[in-house]
Scaffold this motif. Structure first.
Motif, PDB file in Angstrom:
ATOM      1  N   TYR A  18       6.600  13.986  14.836  1.00 59.63           N
ATOM      2  CA  TYR A  18       6.543  13.134  13.656  1.00 59.63           C
ATOM      3  C   TYR A  18       5.567  11.981  13.851  1.00 59.63           C
ATOM      4  O   TYR A  18       5.284  11.553  14.974  1.00 59.63           O
ATOM      5  CB  TYR A  18       7.942  12.593  13.330  1.00 59.63           C
ATOM      6  CG  TYR A  18       8.914  13.698  12.983  1.00 59.63           C
ATOM      7  CD1 TYR A  18       8.984  14.206  11.699  1.00 59.63           C
ATOM      8  CD2 TYR A  18       9.730  14.261  13.973  1.00 59.63           C
ATOM      9  CE1 TYR A  18       9.861  15.240  11.379  1.00 59.63           C
ATOM     10  CE2 TYR A  18      10.602  15.295  13.668  1.00 59.63           C
ATOM     11  CZ  TYR A  18      10.659  15.781  12.369  1.00 59.63           C
ATOM     12  OH  TYR A  18      11.513  16.806  12.061  1.00 59.63           O
ATOM     13  N   GLN A  19       5.081  11.503  12.724  1.00 59.08           N
ATOM     14  CA  GLN A  19       4.154  10.374  12.722  1.00 59.08           C
ATOM     15  C   GLN A  19       4.907   9.086  13.064  1.00 59.08           C
ATOM     16  O   GLN A  19       6.109   9.096  13.344  1.00 59.08           O
ATOM     17  CB  GLN A  19       3.484  10.253  11.344  1.00 59.08           C
ATOM     18  CG  GLN A  19       2.742  11.498  10.908  1.00 59.08           C
ATOM     19  CD  GLN A  19       1.355  11.607  11.506  1.00 59.08           C
ATOM     20  OE1 GLN A  19       0.928  10.763  12.297  1.00 59.08           O
ATOM     21  NE2 GLN A  19       0.642  12.651  11.138  1.00 59.08           N
ATOM     22  N   ALA A  20       4.191   7.968  13.047  1.00 58.92           N
ATOM     23  CA  ALA A  20       4.735   6.697  13.522  1.00 58.92           C
ATOM     24  C   ALA A  20       5.920   6.225  12.678  1.00 58.92           C
ATOM     25  O   ALA A  20       5.932   6.388  11.452  1.00 58.92           O
ATOM     26  CB  ALA A  20       3.643   5.629  13.509  1.00 58.92           C
ATOM     27  N   ARG A  55       3.965   7.186   2.654  1.00 61.47           N
ATOM     28  CA  ARG A  55       4.164   5.977   3.450  1.00 61.47           C
ATOM     29  C   ARG A  55       4.003   4.753   2.562  1.00 61.47           C
ATOM     30  O   ARG A  55       3.096   4.677   1.730  1.00 61.47           O
ATOM     31  CB  ARG A  55       3.148   5.929   4.586  1.00 61.47           C
ATOM     32  CG  ARG A  55       3.304   4.733   5.505  1.00 61.47           C
ATOM     33  CD  ARG A  55       2.446   4.901   6.722  1.00 61.47           C
ATOM     34  NE  ARG A  55       1.673   3.704   7.009  1.00 61.47           N
ATOM     35  CZ  ARG A  55       0.942   3.529   8.105  1.00 61.47           C
ATOM     36  NH1 ARG A  55       0.885   4.476   9.008  1.00 61.47           N
ATOM     37  NH2 ARG A  55       0.265   2.427   8.302  1.00 61.47           N
ATOM     38  N   LEU A  56       4.896   3.799   2.739  1.00 58.94           N
ATOM     39  CA  LEU A  56       4.841   2.531   2.011  1.00 58.94           C
ATOM     40  C   LEU A  56       4.687   1.400   3.015  1.00 58.94           C
ATOM     41  O   LEU A  56       5.543   1.199   3.876  1.00 58.94           O
ATOM     42  CB  LEU A  56       6.118   2.322   1.184  1.00 58.94           C
ATOM     43  CG  LEU A  56       6.196   1.005   0.403  1.00 58.94           C
ATOM     44  CD1 LEU A  56       5.125   0.950  -0.680  1.00 58.94           C
ATOM     45  CD2 LEU A  56       7.586   0.814  -0.210  1.00 58.94           C
ATOM     46  N   SER A  74       7.195   0.915   6.041  1.00 56.22           N
ATOM     47  CA  SER A  74       8.325  -0.005   5.869  1.00 56.22           C
ATOM     48  C   SER A  74       9.647   0.703   5.628  1.00 56.22           C
ATOM     49  O   SER A  74      10.714   0.153   5.908  1.00 56.22           O
ATOM     50  CB  SER A  74       8.045  -0.972   4.713  1.00 56.22           C
ATOM     51  OG  SER A  74       7.882  -0.249   3.496  1.00 56.22           O
ATOM     52  N   THR A  75       9.625   1.924   5.100  1.00 54.70           N
ATOM     53  CA  THR A  75      10.876   2.648   4.842  1.00 54.70           C
ATOM     54  C   THR A  75      11.299   3.501   6.045  1.00 54.70           C
ATOM     55  O   THR A  75      12.312   4.192   5.975  1.00 54.70           O
ATOM     56  CB  THR A  75      10.717   3.570   3.617  1.00 54.70           C
ATOM     57  OG1 THR A  75       9.697   4.543   3.879  1.00 54.70           O
ATOM     58  CG2 THR A  75      10.341   2.752   2.381  1.00 54.70           C
ATOM     59  N   LYS A  96       0.865  -1.175   0.000  1.00 56.30           N
ATOM     60  CA  LYS A  96       0.000   0.000   0.000  1.00 56.30           C
ATOM     61  C   LYS A  96       0.904   1.228   0.000  1.00 56.30           C
ATOM     62  O   LYS A  96       1.700   1.426   0.924  1.00 56.30           O
ATOM     63  CB  LYS A  96      -0.918   0.005   1.224  1.00 56.30           C
ATOM     64  CG  LYS A  96      -1.846   1.203   1.273  1.00 56.30           C
ATOM     65  CD  LYS A  96      -2.721   1.143   2.522  1.00 56.30           C
ATOM     66  CE  LYS A  96      -3.595   2.375   2.636  1.00 56.30           C
ATOM     67  NZ  LYS A  96      -4.388   2.341   3.903  1.00 56.30           N
ATOM     68  N   SER A  97       0.783   2.029  -1.035  1.00 50.85           N
ATOM     69  CA  SER A  97       1.600   3.227  -1.171  1.00 50.85           C
ATOM     70  C   SER A  97       0.683   4.440  -1.074  1.00 50.85           C
ATOM     71  O   SER A  97      -0.276   4.570  -1.837  1.00 50.85           O
ATOM     72  CB  SER A  97       2.332   3.212  -2.521  1.00 50.85           C
ATOM     73  OG  SER A  97       3.069   4.396  -2.710  1.00 50.85           O
ATOM     74  N   VAL A  98       0.978   5.329  -0.125  1.00 50.42           N
ATOM     75  CA  VAL A  98       0.103   6.472   0.154  1.00 50.42           C
ATOM     76  C   VAL A  98       0.892   7.775   0.010  1.00 50.42           C
ATOM     77  O   VAL A  98       1.947   7.940   0.621  1.00 50.42           O
ATOM     78  CB  VAL A  98      -0.483   6.394   1.585  1.00 50.42           C
ATOM     79  CG1 VAL A  98      -1.394   7.585   1.858  1.00 50.42           C
ATOM     80  CG2 VAL A  98      -1.230   5.094   1.792  1.00 50.42           C
ATOM     81  N   LEU A  99       0.375   8.678  -0.808  1.00 51.03           N
ATOM     82  CA  LEU A  99       0.942  10.020  -0.949  1.00 51.03           C
ATOM     83  C   LEU A  99      -0.186  11.021  -0.710  1.00 51.03           C
ATOM     84  O   LEU A  99      -1.186  11.027  -1.425  1.00 51.03           O
ATOM     85  CB  LEU A  99       1.543  10.227  -2.341  1.00 51.03           C
ATOM     86  CG  LEU A  99       2.123  11.620  -2.628  1.00 51.03           C
ATOM     87  CD1 LEU A  99       3.286  11.925  -1.692  1.00 51.03           C
ATOM     88  CD2 LEU A  99       2.561  11.726  -4.086  1.00 51.03           C
TER      89      LEU A  99
END
Length: 788
Positions: free
Chosen positions: A774-776, A727-728, A752-753, A687-690
Motif C-alpha cells: 500500500y501507498q503512504a 487522496r485528500l 489526511s483520511t 488538494k483532492s486527487v482521484l
C-alpha cells in the motif's frame, strides 16, 4: 520591593506591546522593469499601487529600477505601464514585514496600430516566462510550491495539481506526464541542464524522496508538458525550467525554518553599500537525523540528508553581469540485520544489512552581456556530478557471516558549456539561438547474485564521452492576434554517433479578448540512461559483451491543440488535446520478453535491447483555474488519456503509467483575522486527487512457488490494475507579521483520511501467498518559519 519590580517590568512590557500593536506595519516594494525579449532596462515606466487612496505611484529610473516605501503589509496589487508596451498587472502580491518584496517585471512591446482593435488578456498570471513557449507550458510561482497542500516546497509535487501530471508513487516525487515514464523529464536551472535535484534518488530517473531545491532560492519558473520550445532538448515528457531569485542587494535578511523535513537557515544581502551585487544561500539538515541522535525511535532504518544551495549575483558597469549558483545534497539510508530467525520468518527484511546513498552536486558560473542592438548573450559553464550506490548482504544462520547478494556503485560527472544569443529585431520579431556541449564522465559498477549463488558482474565501465546540442528559434508576430514560433533543435551523442534533427513549430491566435487558440508540434529525443549502454548480459558461454553500446536515441513526435477562454480578470478555462508518437524505443531482443524502457522508473536495465519499440500517448485535458481573488483560489484539472507501448512480440500493451484518468482539485482560502493591524492571516488549503488505479503485471503463483521468488505472467504485461487511487491532503497555516518579523506556523496533513491506496502486488516467499502493498499512510508535516 520585589512586587514593585515585577509591576514596573510588567508595565514596560505592556507599553512595548501596545506600541508595537499601535504602529502600522509597513514594508518596501521595489524591483526593476525590463523588456521581456531583450532584457534591457525600461526607464520611465509608471508603477502604480492599485486599490489605495490617495494615489500612490512612482517611475523607474535610468536603470529600470523603482522603489515604493511604507506600503501596508498584506496583499498589494500593482499596474506597470509604459508608452508602446502592454500594461502589466500583478495582483495580490504578498507583502510581509519580515522581508522586502523585490520584483523583476518583464514588459512586452505592443504592436497595435491606431486603426487596429486592441486585444487585452488579463487572466495571464500563469503565462510562460519564456516567450518562445506557446503550448503546454505555464509559469508557476514559489508561493504555489509553499501554499499548495502536500507540495512541501517541491516543484514536482506541486505540479501534480496540473492537468496531465500524476505522481507515480507516494514514497517519492516521481511524476508521470501524459502517460510517459518519469525519466522523460528534463531539469534546467538558469538555462542549463542539471542533474536530478532530489535526495534519495536513483540512477535513470528524474525524481527522489525529498527535493534538494530550496524555496528560498527559487523564483517564478516555467513547466512544460509537451511540444517544447526549440531550446529544450534531451527530454520526452516535460521540462522544469527553473529560475533563481537574486538576494536582496540593499539590506541583509534571514530565514529560519524548523520542520519535519529539516532545519533550514537562509541568509541574503549585499556585498557592500552602493553595489548592486548580492548573495543568497540556504542550508538544511535533516530533522530525522537530529531526532535519531537524540534517541527518538524512527523505525528500523537510519535516514539522513542535508543540502546547500546558493546564488551569487555580481554585476559590473561595462563587462556585463556574472553569477555563481549551485546546489549540493547528501543522503543515505541504512538498515541492520536482526539476530532473530523468528523475525526472519515474519519478514525477510530483518535478515539483511543494507545501505543506499545518493549524492548530487552542481556549480554553475554565468555571464550575461547586454548588447547595444537590443540583444543579449548568456554563457554558462557548469560542473555537476552524482554518486549513487546500494549494497545488500544476507545474515547467515550463525548470525556472524554474511553473503552479499547485490552491490552497485555509480559515479557520473558532467562539464557543460552553453551559450544563448537572443535578439529583438523589432516589435514583431525575436530570434534565439545557441549551443550546449557536454563532457560526460562515468564510473559504473553493478553486481548481482545469480542462480549459482555467484556475485555476477552486470556493469563495469569507466570512461568519458560527449554530447552536443544546437538550436535556433524565431518568434514572429504577424499582427496583434496571430503569432508563430518556428525552430530547430539538433542533438548528437558521440558515444555511438546517434543523432536527431528536430523541427519545432507553434501557433497562437487570439480570436478576441477572451478566446485564444494554440497549436504546437515538435520532434523530441532523449539519450538512454548511461549504464544501459554498458550492460553485460550473461552469455551461455560465460563471455561478456555490451550489446547495447549502439542504442540510438528514443524519439517522439508531439502534437498539441489548445483553447483558452478567459472568464474574467482572475479566472480562465483551458482545454488541450494531444497526441504523442514514440519510436526508436529500446525494447528486449527476446520475443518472449515484453520489456520496454517506457515502463522504467529508475535503475539500469542490464539485458540486451534494440530500438524497435513504439509507444503512443493521447488524451484530453481540462483546466478551470481561479487565481487568488478576494483571498480565494482554486485549480480544477482533469485528464482522460491512453498510454500504450509495443513490445518485441509486436503486441500492444498498457504502459505502467496508464491510469486512464486523473482528477485533481486544489483549493485555498485566506482570512485576515480581525484586529486593527490585520497582521494575522489564517490559511486553509486542500488538494483532492482521484486517479485511475496503477497498473502491474500479474504474478504467476504456481511458478513463484516453484522457484521461491516472484514470477510474473509475461504475456499479460501491465494488465493488472489496482483500485482507483484517492487522496485528500489538508494544510492549515497561520502567518503573523510583527515589526520587521514574519512568522508562519503550518501543518500539512498528507493523506489526511489515512486511506489505504493499493500500490501493487508481490509474492511472499515465506507464506507462499500473493499479497498487496500500500501507498503512504497519514503523514503530518509540521513547520515553523521566521523571516526577518
Amino acid at each position: 520591593m520585589k512586587a514593585l519590580k515585577i509591576c514596573l517590568l510588567s508595565s514596560v512590557l505592556l507599553f512595548i506591546s501596545l506600541k508595537t500593536q499601535a504602529q502600522q506595519l509597513t514594508q518596501t516594494l521595489r524591483g526593476s522593469v525590463v523588456d521581456k525579449a531583450s532584457q534591457t532596462p525600461i526607464p520611465g515606466a509608471i508603477i502604480q499601487i492599485l486599490n489605495v487612496s490617495p494615489l500612490n505611484a512612482t517611475s523607474s529610473d535610468a536603470n529600470g529600477n523603482f522603489q515604493v516605501k511604507n506600503l501596508e503589509v498584506g496583499k498589494q496589487s500593482i499596474k506597470v505601464s509604459y508608452l508602446g508596451y502592454k500594461d502589466v498587472y500583478l495582483q495580490n502580491l504578498s507583502l510581509n514585514s519580515g522581508k522586502e518584496l523585490v520584483l523583476t517585471i518583464q514588459m512586452e512591446e505592443d504592436i497595435t496600430n491606431m486603426e487596429e482593435v486592441e486585444v487585452v488578456a488579463k487572466a495571464d498570471k500563469n503565462k510562460p516566462l519564456n516567450e518562445m513557449s506557446t503550448v503546454s507550458t505555464r509559469a508557476f510561482s514559489v508561493e504555489e510550491t509553499q501554499k499548495f497542500a502536500a507540495a512541501v516546497n517541491d516543484p514536482a509535487r506541486m505540479a501534480t495539481s496540473f492537468a496531465g501530471v500524476v505522481q507515480a508513487g507516494d514514497g517519492n516525487n516521481h511524476i508521470s506526464i501524459r502517460g510517459n515514464s518519469p525519466n522523460g523529464l528534463l531539469w534546467r536551472m538558469e538555462g542549463v541542464e542539471i542533474p536530478n535535484p532530489n535526495h534519495f534518488s536513483n540512477v535513470g530517473t528524474s525524481g527522489g524522496g525529498i527535493s534538494i531545491l530550496s524555496a528560498q532560492l527559487l523564483n517564478n519558473s516555467d513547466f512544460s508538458t509537451g511540444a517544447f520550445a526549440s531550446e529544450y532538448g534531451n527530454a520526452l515528457s516535460g521540462v522544469f525550467d527553473l529560475k533563481l531569485r537574486k538576494g536582496n542587494n540593499q539590506k541583509r535578511e534571514y530565514t529560519l525554518q524548523a520542520g519535519f523535513l529539516g532545519l533550514d537557515v537562509a541568509a541574503e544581502g549585499p556585498f557592500k553599500k552602493g553595489y548592486e551585487g548580492s548573495y543568497l544561500v540556504n542550508y538544511r539538515y535533516s530533522t530525522l537525523s537530529i531526532l535519531g541522535k537524540l534517541g527518538v525511535p524512527l523505525g528500523d532504518a537510519i535516514t539522513n540528508f542535508q543540502d546547500l544551495s546558493f546564488n551569487v549575483f555580481l554585476p559590473t558597469k561595462k563587462a556585463g553581469s556574472f553569477g555563481l549558483f549551485g546546489f549540493g545534497g547528501l543522503s543515505y539510508q541504512s538498515t541492520q540485520a536482526k539476530q532473530d530467525s523468528l523475525l526472519w520468518k515474519e519478514d525477510g527484511f530483518y535478515r539483511y544489512n543494507s545501505k543506499f546513498f545518493s549524492n548530487t552536486g552542481m556549480v554553475g558560473a554565468s555571464h550575461t552581456l547586454l548588447l547595444k542592438n537590443q540583444s543579449y548573450l548568456k554563457t554558462i559553464l557548469a560542473v555537476s556530478g552524482t554518486q549513487n550506490g546500494y549494497y545488500q548482504e544476507k545474515m547467515q544462520a550463525d548470525y556472524l557471516t554474511f553473503i552479499k547478494d547485490y552491490d552497485q556503485s555509480y559515479t557520473q560527472s558532467k562539464i557543460t558549456l552553453s551559450s544563448t544569443y537572443t535578439q529583438k529585431l523589432n516589435s514583431r520579431n525575436n530570434l534565439r539561438s545557441g549551443f550546449i556541449v557536454n563532457q560526460l564522465g562515468y564510473n559504473l559498477n553493478e553486481k548481482q547474485l545469480n542462480d549459482s549463488s555467484i556475485l555476477e558482474e552486470k556493469i563495469n565501465v569507466d570512461g568519458t564521452t560527449q554530447s552536443a546540442q544546437v538550436f535556433f528559434q524565431w518568434q514572429h508576430q504577424l499582427n496583434q492576434r496571430l503569432s508563430t514560433n518556428l525552430g530547430m533543435h539538433y542533438f548528437h551523442v558521440f558515444l555511438n554517433n546517434s543523432w536527431s534533427a528536430e523541427p519545432r513549430a507553434a501557433l497562437k491566435y487570439n480570436l478576441n479578448e477572451k478566446n485564444t487558440l494554440t497549436a504546437g508540434y515538435g520532434l523530441h529525443s532523449q539519450i538512454q540512461p548511461l549504464g544501459v549502454y554498458f550492460a553485460q548480459p550473461t552469455q551461455t558461454d560465460g563471455a561478456y559483451t555490451t550489446p547495447n553500446k549502439n542504442l540510438g536515441l528514443t524519439k517522439a513526435h508531439h502534437l498539441v491543440l489548445g483553447y483558452d477562454y478567459i472568464l474574467n480578470s482572475y479566472s480562465h478555462i483551458k482545454l488541450e488535446g494531444y497526441y504523442q508518437h514514440l519510436f526508436d524505443v529500446p525494447i528486449s531482443t527476446d520475443k518472449e520478453n515484453t520489456y520496454s524502457i517506457l515502463n522504467s522508473t529508475d535503475g539500469y536495465y542490464t539485458e540486451a535491447l534494440v530500438n524497435n519499440g513504439l509507444g503512443k500517448n493521447y488524451g484530453l485535458e481540462l483546466t478551470y483555474e481561479r487565481f487568488l481573488h478576494n483571498n480565494l483560489y482554486y485549480l480544477l484539472s482533469g485528464s482522460l488519456y491512453e498510454s500504450k507501448y509495443r513490445a518485441s512480440n509486436l503486441q500492444w500493451y498498457n504502459t505502467q503509467f496508464n491510469t486512464n484518468y486523473a482528477l485533481t482539485l486544489t483549493l485555498g482560502k485566506e482570512w485576515a483575522l480581525a484586529n486593527k493591524q490585520k497582521n494575522r492571516v489564517l490559511g486553509f488549503n486542500i488538494k483532492s486527487v482521484l486517479v485511475g488505479g496503477f497498473r502491474y503485471t500479474p504474478i504467476d503463483l504456481q511458478a513463484s512457488l516453484a522457484s521461491g521468488e516472484t514470477e510474473v505472467i509475461a504475456d499479460q504485461a501491465f494488465e493488472g490494475k489496482c483500485p482507483d487511487y484517492y487522496r485528500l491532503d489538508l494544510k492549515v497555516s497561520l502567518k503573523r507579521n510583527y515589526n520587521k518579523l514574519t512568522t508562519t506556523l503550518a501543518l500539512d496533513l498528507q493523506n489526511s483520511t489515512n486511506r489505504k491506496n493499493t500500490g501493487g502486488q508481490y509474492f511472499d516467499a515465506t507464506t507462499g501467498e500473493i499479497k498487496y502493498w500500500y501507498q503512504a499512510p497519514l503523514i503530518p508535516v509540521l513547520s515553523y518559519k521566521l523571516e526577518f
